[in-house]
Write an enzyme that holds these catalytic residues in place. Structure first.
Site, PDB file in Angstrom:
ATOM      1  N   ASP A  82       1.028  -1.175   0.118  1.00  0.00           N
ATOM      2  CA  ASP A  82      -0.060  -0.055   0.115  1.00  0.00           C
ATOM      3  C   ASP A  82       0.824   1.623  -0.147  1.00  0.00           C
ATOM      4  OD1 ASP A  82      -3.131  -1.331  -0.090  1.00  0.00           O
ATOM      5  OD2 ASP A  82      -2.681  -0.865   2.221  1.00  0.00           O
ATOM      6  N   GLU A 114      -5.207   4.373  -3.255  1.00  0.00           N
ATOM      7  CA  GLU A 114      -7.134   4.210  -3.431  1.00  0.00           C
ATOM      8  C   GLU A 114      -7.375   4.677  -3.907  1.00  0.00           C
ATOM      9  OE1 GLU A 114      -7.663   4.858   0.851  1.00  0.00           O
ATOM     10  OE2 GLU A 114      -6.861   2.834   1.212  1.00  0.00           O
ATOM     11  N   GLU A 182     -13.489  -2.429  -1.634  1.00  0.00           N
ATOM     12  CA  GLU A 182     -14.266  -3.170  -0.499  1.00  0.00           C
ATOM     13  C   GLU A 182     -15.740  -2.181  -0.097  1.00  0.00           C
ATOM     14  OE1 GLU A 182     -11.035  -1.502   2.394  1.00  0.00           O
ATOM     15  OE2 GLU A 182     -11.482  -1.867   3.763  1.00  0.00           O
TER      16      GLU A 182
HETATM   17  O1  KIV Z   1      -4.995  -2.187   4.200  1.00  0.00           O
HETATM   18  C1  KIV Z   1      -5.492  -3.266   4.166  1.00  0.00           C
HETATM   19  O2  KIV Z   1      -5.454  -4.209   4.548  1.00  0.00           O
HETATM   20  C2  KIV Z   1      -6.315  -3.251   2.977  1.00  0.00           C
HETATM   21  C3  KIV Z   1      -7.152  -4.327   2.955  1.00  0.00           C
HETATM   22  C4  KIV Z   1      -8.768  -4.309   3.831  1.00  0.00           C
HETATM   23  C5  KIV Z   1      -7.718  -4.193   1.601  1.00  0.00           C
HETATM   24  O3  KIV Z   1      -6.265  -2.626   2.005  1.00  0.00           O
END
Ligand code: KIV
Length: 275
Positions: A82, A114, A182
């Site tokens: 991420d 995102e 999500e």
């Molecule tokens: O940060 C995370 O774990 C996520 C998942 C919930 C998809 O983005």
């Protein structure tokens, strides 16, 4: 090891994609041993590992630190990392620099971002063009929880579901290799999955997505208390792990640990220093 582009083949072959989060060396080893196709080093680490109240405190350096240990624990699984809160909103140049830093230092196969604003579509194109695969994330986007007004189901009315479908199409056209959906109605998850060519990975988006993702700590009930409706738990570490720890404390206090089998012996007593 699978390649990030193999996920599209899995979609075509109707083979479900199993994704799980991991945040460190042991969790990565567990997830790889379980046979998951993809590990997500999610910024959820802020909540389930670091104890923050949301993901908004997580930094680029936190992500790199954790993703590096995941890579060491899972050398044969696709790792997606991420991009954390506000690390891709200041300017295109700064976003590309942050993405490059995370991608290079963690040896990831893709980065997850995102949203689908114009800036994010451009960033997706630029990163893809430069060689960094992007996974999109729509629906409930936890980094904007303060704007969304809480952790709520998204895409519930006609306008919101139309917008989400358009965003999904724009991300796919910009080159995203997969899309996390999500907390949206099952019907919308199905519609998006049927509409776009890239694989959808659902978390609270119904059974029709091309794959599913869950948070490691939720699935194992490991240190978490409140669980969303979409979580299925497969173990209860809170209960059984804590019982094991209590047993250890009792053993130490009751002189039942260590025992002979946990102890080392000197061969000749006379080798001991004279006391
Ligand atoms: O940060 C995370 O774990 C996520 C998942 C919930 C998809 O983005």
């Amino acid at each position: 090891m699978l390649n990030i582009n193999d996920l599209a083949k899995m979609k075509m072959n109707k083979e479900k994609i199993a994704m799980l989060t991991a945040y460190d060396y042991p969790s990565a080893k567990h997830v790889e041993a379980a046979g998951a196709d993809v590990i997500l080093v999610g910024d959820s680490l802020g909540m389930v590992v670091l104890g923050y109240s949301s993901t908004t405190q997580v930094t680029v350096d936190d992500m790199i630190h954790h993703a590096k240990s995941v890579r060491r624990g899972a050398t044969n699984t696709i790792v997606v990392v991420d991009m954390p809160f506000m690390s891709y909103h200041a300017s295109l140049e700064q976003s590309i620099m942050n993405a490059t830093k995370i991608f290079q230092q963690t040896d990831a196969q893709a980065l997850k971002i995102e949203g689908a604003s114009e800036e994010i579509i451009t960033l997706t194109e630029r990163l893809t063009d430069g060689g960094i695969p992007v996974v999109g994330h729509l629906g409930l986007t936890p980094q904007t929880v303060n704007v969304l007004g809480g952790y709520k189901v998204q895409g519930k009315d006609e306008a919101a579901s139309k917008k989400l479908l358009e965003d999904a199409n724009r991300l796919a056209a910009a080159g995203a290799v997969a899309l996390v959906l999500e907390c949206i109605p099952q019907e919308l998850g199905k519609l998006v999955t049927e509409e776009i060519d890239i694989p959808t990975i659902g978390i609270g988006a119904g059974a029709d997505c091309d794959g599913q993702v869950l948070v490691y700590h939720d699935l194992l009930q490991y240190g978490v208390s409140h669980l969303p409706k979409f979580v299925k738990t497969y173990a209860n570490f809170n209960l059984y792990g804590t019982q094991a720890l209590e047993n250890y404390v009792q053993d130490v206090k009751g002189n039942n640990f260590p025992l002979e089998e946990h102890s080392y012996r000197i061969q000749k007593k006379d080798l001991l220093p004279k006391g």
